[in-house]
Design a protein around this motif. Structure first.
Motif, short mmCIF file in Angstrom:
data_model
loop_
_atom_site.label_atom_id
_atom_site.label_comp_id
_atom_site.label_asym_id
_atom_site.label_seq_id
_atom_site.Cartn_x
_atom_site.Cartn_y
_atom_site.Cartn_z
N ARG A 88 0.80 -0.91 -0.02
CA ARG A 88 0.07 0.04 -0.03
C ARG A 88 1.00 1.00 -0.16
NH1 ARG A 88 -3.97 -2.07 4.61
NH2 ARG A 88 -5.27 -3.50 3.38
N PRO A 89 0.58 2.27 -0.86
CA PRO A 89 1.28 3.39 -0.83
C PRO A 89 1.10 4.23 0.71
CG PRO A 89 -0.54 3.70 -2.01
CD PRO A 89 -0.32 2.29 -1.95
N GLN A 90 2.22 4.64 1.16
CA GLN A 90 2.13 5.64 2.28
C GLN A 90 1.61 7.10 1.83
OE1 GLN A 90 5.14 4.76 4.99
NE2 GLN A 90 5.25 2.60 4.73
N LYS A 91 0.48 7.61 2.46
CA LYS A 91 0.22 9.17 1.85
C LYS A 91 1.24 10.16 2.44
CE LYS A 91 -4.74 8.24 1.86
NZ LYS A 91 -5.89 9.04 2.46
N ALA A 92 2.03 9.74 3.46
CA ALA A 92 3.06 10.63 4.01
C ALA A 92 4.43 10.73 3.42
CB ALA A 92 3.21 10.43 5.42
N LEU A 143 3.30 15.63 17.17
CA LEU A 143 2.73 15.15 15.97
C LEU A 143 1.36 15.85 15.70
CD1 LEU A 143 3.73 11.45 15.83
CD2 LEU A 143 4.67 13.24 14.44
N VAL A 144 0.74 16.34 16.76
CA VAL A 144 -0.51 16.79 16.59
C VAL A 144 -0.36 18.23 15.75
CG1 VAL A 144 -2.54 18.10 17.50
CG2 VAL A 144 -1.70 15.96 18.52
N ARG A 145 0.83 19.14 16.41
CA ARG A 145 0.96 20.20 15.57
C ARG A 145 1.64 19.99 14.24
NH1 ARG A 145 0.30 24.79 15.62
NH2 ARG A 145 2.31 25.39 15.43
N VAL A 146 2.41 19.03 14.29
CA VAL A 146 3.05 18.56 12.65
C VAL A 146 2.10 18.55 11.88
CG1 VAL A 146 4.36 16.87 11.54
CG2 VAL A 146 5.11 17.59 13.72
N HIS A 147 0.92 17.62 12.15
CA HIS A 147 -0.33 17.37 11.49
C HIS A 147 -1.05 18.68 10.76
CE1 HIS A 147 -4.66 15.93 10.38
NE2 HIS A 147 -3.76 15.17 9.84
N GLU A 148 -1.15 19.47 11.97
CA GLU A 148 -1.70 20.54 11.65
C GLU A 148 -0.99 21.44 10.57
OE1 GLU A 148 -2.25 22.46 15.48
OE2 GLU A 148 -3.92 21.28 16.07
N ASP A 149 0.17 21.60 10.80
CA ASP A 149 1.04 22.26 9.73
C ASP A 149 1.09 21.69 8.24
OD1 ASP A 149 1.60 24.15 11.82
OD2 ASP A 149 3.42 23.37 12.04
N LEU A 150 1.09 20.33 8.25
CA LEU A 150 1.16 19.67 7.05
C LEU A 150 -0.29 19.83 6.36
CD1 LEU A 150 2.96 16.03 7.94
CD2 LEU A 150 3.78 17.96 6.27
N VAL A 151 -1.26 19.73 6.88
CA VAL A 151 -2.43 19.88 6.47
C VAL A 151 -2.75 21.34 5.91
CG1 VAL A 151 -4.90 20.16 6.89
CG2 VAL A 151 -3.68 18.08 7.58
N ALA A 152 -2.25 22.40 6.54
CA ALA A 152 -2.26 23.88 6.35
C ALA A 152 -1.31 24.07 5.03
CB ALA A 152 -1.72 24.80 7.44
N ALA A 153 -0.48 23.31 4.92
CA ALA A 153 0.55 23.27 3.84
C ALA A 153 0.02 22.58 2.44
CB ALA A 153 1.91 22.75 3.99
N GLY A 154 -1.11 21.82 2.70
CA GLY A 154 -1.81 21.29 1.60
C GLY A 154 -1.49 19.74 1.54
N ALA A 155 -1.09 19.15 2.44
CA ALA A 155 -1.30 17.66 2.52
C ALA A 155 -2.56 17.07 2.92
CB ALA A 155 -0.10 17.05 3.56
N MET A 189 -3.95 14.19 4.52
CA MET A 189 -3.91 12.84 5.22
C MET A 189 -4.28 12.94 6.57
SD MET A 189 0.17 12.69 6.32
CE MET A 189 1.06 13.93 5.25
N SER A 190 -4.78 11.70 7.05
CA SER A 190 -5.25 11.68 8.23
C SER A 190 -4.00 11.74 9.41
CB SER A 190 -6.29 10.72 8.66
OG SER A 190 -5.46 9.41 8.64
N TYR A 191 -4.47 12.04 10.67
CA TYR A 191 -3.52 12.19 11.80
C TYR A 191 -3.05 10.59 12.04
CZ TYR A 191 -1.83 12.26 16.41
OH TYR A 191 -0.87 12.14 17.50
N GLN A 192 -4.21 9.85 11.80
CA GLN A 192 -3.51 8.25 12.08
C GLN A 192 -2.85 7.91 10.89
OE1 GLN A 192 -6.70 9.46 12.22
NE2 GLN A 192 -7.63 9.05 14.08
N ALA A 193 -2.87 8.35 9.77
CA ALA A 193 -1.78 8.12 8.64
C ALA A 193 -0.42 8.57 8.97
CB ALA A 193 -2.39 8.40 7.32
N LEU A 194 -0.55 9.78 9.57
CA LEU A 194 0.75 10.41 9.97
C LEU A 194 1.53 9.55 11.37
CD1 LEU A 194 2.80 12.78 9.84
CD2 LEU A 194 1.50 13.87 11.50
#
Length: 117
Positions: free
Chosen positions: A50-54, A72-84, A86-91
């Protein structure tokens, strides 16, 4: 996913001229699963790829991980804000698989008990 033992049983029952429907009923699996195993004619369990979204964001993730001090919650928020997308669980799963910010738990100690103690 069928185990290697189930696959072996399917192939053995098929060699004994047992029908697909009966094999599926006995093993409690679908006839489609029995057909797939018979088509592959192999007892080896296929590996899931399976391809990994991250993965495309790996470098950015590493930089953000340092900036956010491992949160990692902050990392996820910043990645999503940058256009990624993916879900937090995938990260977190990606980080666990690649050892980013995750250290496996160390055993607390070694215990020696005699039988019945």
């Amino acid at each position: 996913m069928l185990s290697q033992a189930q696959r072996t049983t399917i192939l053995e029952l098929n060699a004994q001229q047992v029908g697909k429907r009966e094999i599926a009923r006995v093993l409690g699996i679908s006839r489609a699963a029995v057909r797939k195993v018979l088509r592959s004619n192999s007892t080896t369990v296929p590996e899931l790829q399976r391809p990994q979204k991250a993965e495309p964001y790996r470098q950015q993730l590493l930089e953000l991980f340092d900036q956010c001090q491992g949160n990692l919650v902050r990392v996820h928020e910043d990645l999503v804000a940058a256009g990624a997308e993916m879900s937090y669980q995938a990260l977190t799963a990606f980080c666990r698989r690649h050892g980013i910010g995750y250290a496996p738990p160390a055993p607390a100690g070694q215990y020696d008990f005699a039988p019945g103690e």
